[in-house]
Design an enzyme around this catalytic site. Structure first.
Site, PDB file in Angstrom:
ATOM      1  N   ASP A  39       0.848  -1.199   0.000  1.00  0.00           N
ATOM      2  CA  ASP A  39       0.000   0.000   0.000  1.00  0.00           C
ATOM      3  C   ASP A  39       0.884   1.249   0.000  1.00  0.00           C
ATOM      4  O   ASP A  39       1.910   1.299   0.690  1.00  0.00           O
ATOM      5  CB  ASP A  39      -0.899  -0.014   1.244  1.00  0.00           C
ATOM      6  CG  ASP A  39      -2.031   0.997   1.146  1.00  0.00           C
ATOM      7  OD1 ASP A  39      -3.198   0.576   1.031  1.00  0.00           O
ATOM      8  OD2 ASP A  39      -1.753   2.224   1.190  1.00  0.00           O
ATOM      9  N   ILE A  40       0.471   2.251  -0.758  1.00  0.00           N
ATOM     10  CA  ILE A  40       1.266   3.479  -0.889  1.00  0.00           C
ATOM     11  C   ILE A  40       1.218   4.327   0.396  1.00  0.00           C
ATOM     12  O   ILE A  40       2.105   5.137   0.629  1.00  0.00           O
ATOM     13  CB  ILE A  40       0.770   4.290  -2.113  1.00  0.00           C
ATOM     14  CG1 ILE A  40       1.865   5.157  -2.702  1.00  0.00           C
ATOM     15  CG2 ILE A  40      -0.471   5.099  -1.798  1.00  0.00           C
ATOM     16  CD1 ILE A  40       1.541   5.716  -4.086  1.00  0.00           C
ATOM     17  N   ASN A  97     -12.789  -2.787   2.684  1.00  0.00           N
ATOM     18  CA  ASN A  97     -13.725  -1.671   2.737  1.00  0.00           C
ATOM     19  C   ASN A  97     -14.669  -1.799   1.549  1.00  0.00           C
ATOM     20  O   ASN A  97     -14.239  -2.077   0.434  1.00  0.00           O
ATOM     21  CB  ASN A  97     -12.968  -0.343   2.667  1.00  0.00           C
ATOM     22  CG  ASN A  97     -12.082  -0.134   3.877  1.00  0.00           C
ATOM     23  OD1 ASN A  97     -12.474  -0.471   4.994  1.00  0.00           O
ATOM     24  ND2 ASN A  97     -10.888   0.378   3.664  1.00  0.00           N
ATOM     25  N   GLU A 105     -12.099   3.569  -1.408  1.00  0.00           N
ATOM     26  CA  GLU A 105     -11.627   4.676  -2.252  1.00  0.00           C
ATOM     27  C   GLU A 105     -11.288   4.263  -3.676  1.00  0.00           C
ATOM     28  O   GLU A 105     -11.302   5.093  -4.575  1.00  0.00           O
ATOM     29  CB  GLU A 105     -10.386   5.320  -1.624  1.00  0.00           C
ATOM     30  CG  GLU A 105     -10.690   6.080  -0.345  1.00  0.00           C
ATOM     31  CD  GLU A 105      -9.452   6.760   0.220  1.00  0.00           C
ATOM     32  OE1 GLU A 105      -8.371   6.136   0.198  1.00  0.00           O
ATOM     33  OE2 GLU A 105      -9.587   7.904   0.675  1.00  0.00           O
ATOM     34  N   VAL A 106     -10.923   3.009  -3.872  1.00  0.00           N
ATOM     35  CA  VAL A 106     -10.506   2.555  -5.209  1.00  0.00           C
ATOM     36  C   VAL A 106     -11.510   1.495  -5.680  1.00  0.00           C
ATOM     37  O   VAL A 106     -11.733   0.492  -4.979  1.00  0.00           O
ATOM     38  CB  VAL A 106      -9.071   1.977  -5.187  1.00  0.00           C
ATOM     39  CG1 VAL A 106      -8.660   1.521  -6.578  1.00  0.00           C
ATOM     40  CG2 VAL A 106      -8.081   3.009  -4.651  1.00  0.00           C
ATOM     41  N   HIS A 110     -10.154  -4.884  -3.211  1.00  0.00           N
ATOM     42  CA  HIS A 110      -8.831  -5.123  -2.632  1.00  0.00           C
ATOM     43  C   HIS A 110      -8.979  -5.554  -1.187  1.00  0.00           C
ATOM     44  O   HIS A 110      -9.796  -5.010  -0.448  1.00  0.00           O
ATOM     45  CB  HIS A 110      -7.923  -3.889  -2.741  1.00  0.00           C
ATOM     46  CG  HIS A 110      -8.584  -2.595  -2.398  1.00  0.00           C
ATOM     47  ND1 HIS A 110      -9.486  -1.982  -3.226  1.00  0.00           N
ATOM     48  CD2 HIS A 110      -8.471  -1.800  -1.312  1.00  0.00           C
ATOM     49  CE1 HIS A 110      -9.907  -0.855  -2.662  1.00  0.00           C
ATOM     50  NE2 HIS A 110      -9.307  -0.727  -1.498  1.00  0.00           N
ATOM     51  N   HIS A 112      -6.997  -5.685   2.282  1.00  0.00           N
ATOM     52  CA  HIS A 112      -5.827  -5.151   2.996  1.00  0.00           C
ATOM     53  C   HIS A 112      -5.289  -6.247   3.915  1.00  0.00           C
ATOM     54  O   HIS A 112      -6.046  -6.862   4.667  1.00  0.00           O
ATOM     55  CB  HIS A 112      -6.217  -3.968   3.887  1.00  0.00           C
ATOM     56  CG  HIS A 112      -6.718  -2.761   3.164  1.00  0.00           C
ATOM     57  ND1 HIS A 112      -5.952  -1.626   2.987  1.00  0.00           N
ATOM     58  CD2 HIS A 112      -7.919  -2.490   2.583  1.00  0.00           C
ATOM     59  CE1 HIS A 112      -6.661  -0.710   2.347  1.00  0.00           C
ATOM     60  NE2 HIS A 112      -7.864  -1.203   2.090  1.00  0.00           N
TER      61      HIS A 112
HETATM   62  P1  DGP Z   1      -9.639   1.663   0.467  1.00  0.00           P
HETATM   63  O1  DGP Z   1     -10.028   2.796   1.371  1.00  0.00           O
HETATM   64  O2  DGP Z   1      -9.954   0.327   1.091  1.00  0.00           O
HETATM   65  O3  DGP Z   1     -10.223   1.802  -0.926  1.00  0.00           O
HETATM   66  O4  DGP Z   1      -8.070   1.681   0.357  1.00  0.00           O
HETATM   67  C1  DGP Z   1      -7.376   2.128  -0.763  1.00  0.00           C
HETATM   68  C2  DGP Z   1      -5.909   1.978  -0.451  1.00  0.00           C
HETATM   69  O5  DGP Z   1      -5.205   2.062  -1.669  1.00  0.00           O
HETATM   70  C3  DGP Z   1      -5.326   3.046   0.464  1.00  0.00           C
HETATM   71  O6  DGP Z   1      -4.823   2.418   1.643  1.00  0.00           O
HETATM   72  C4  DGP Z   1      -4.192   3.674  -0.325  1.00  0.00           C
HETATM   73  C5  DGP Z   1      -3.969   2.695  -1.458  1.00  0.00           C
HETATM   74  N1  DGP Z   1      -3.592   3.301  -2.713  1.00  0.00           N
HETATM   75  C6  DGP Z   1      -4.254   4.280  -3.374  1.00  0.00           C
HETATM   76  N2  DGP Z   1      -3.630   4.581  -4.515  1.00  0.00           N
HETATM   77  C7  DGP Z   1      -2.562   3.756  -4.592  1.00  0.00           C
HETATM   78  C8  DGP Z   1      -1.519   3.590  -5.562  1.00  0.00           C
HETATM   79  O7  DGP Z   1      -1.451   4.251  -6.591  1.00  0.00           O
HETATM   80  N3  DGP Z   1      -0.581   2.647  -5.278  1.00  0.00           N
HETATM   81  C9  DGP Z   1      -0.635   1.888  -4.140  1.00  0.00           C
HETATM   82  N4  DGP Z   1       0.340   1.003  -3.976  1.00  0.00           N
HETATM   83  N5  DGP Z   1      -1.584   2.010  -3.220  1.00  0.00           N
HETATM   84  C10 DGP Z   1      -2.535   2.948  -3.444  1.00  0.00           C
END
Ligand code: DGP
Length: 125
Positions: A39-40, A97, A105-106, A110, A112
């Site tokens: 995760d970023i 989530n 958010e995405v 996914h 975690h």
């Molecule tokens: P959620 O709230 O469950 O949708 O978490 C989205 C997660 O994705 C958040 O912890 C940050 C991560 N994230 C967002 N953009 C990127 C990216 O471009 N690269 C990576 N590695 N993680 C990302």
């Protein structure tokens, strides 16, 4: 901004681009069903995301529409990632989530994986 979990799958979402190799990531694992990367914005010493290779918006979308072979394969992949990270001994936490209240958010499912320290509270915020 949380996503609309009922929207159609967006082929241009960030994780679709990572899966296609169009955006960089710190990859930890890949097989026929899943792709995993760090995760970023890590919220634990180990914070890895595992995504299915298929185009599923959310946990709801995946569990409603994916064939059983993909669901079983993906579940097994998540377990395999945790073992490769050597978290099976000390333990870990999984989180998904989903939609607005879940603050997803995405718009690509996914899971975690959090590890590397002791967790206490059920909800990590
Ligand atoms: P959620 O709230 O469950 O949708 O978490 C989205 C997660 O994705 C958040 O912890 C940050 C991560 N994230 C967002 N953009 C990127 C990216 O471009 N690269 C990576 N590695 N993680 C990302």
């Amino acid at each position: 901004m949380p996503i609309d979990p009922r929207a159609p799958y967006d082929e241009d979402n960030i994780f679709a681009k990572i899966l296609r190799g169009e955006l960089p990531c710190n990859k930890v694992y890949e097989d026929d069903f899943a792709f995993a990367f760090h995760d970023i914005r890590p919220q634990a010493p180990v914070h890895v995301l595992v995504i299915p290779k298929g185009p599923y918006v959310s946990w709801d979308d995946f569990t409603a529409k994916a064939p059983e072979s993909e669901i079983a394969g993906f579940m097994r992949s998540v377990g395999e990632v945790t073992r490769q990270l050597e978290l099976d001994g000390p333990g870990y936490r999984l989180l998904v989530n989903m939609g607005g209240h879940g603050h997803q958010e995405v718009p690509h499912l996914h899971v975690h994986i959090f590890g590397g320290r002791q967790f206490y509270h059920m909800i990590p915020d």
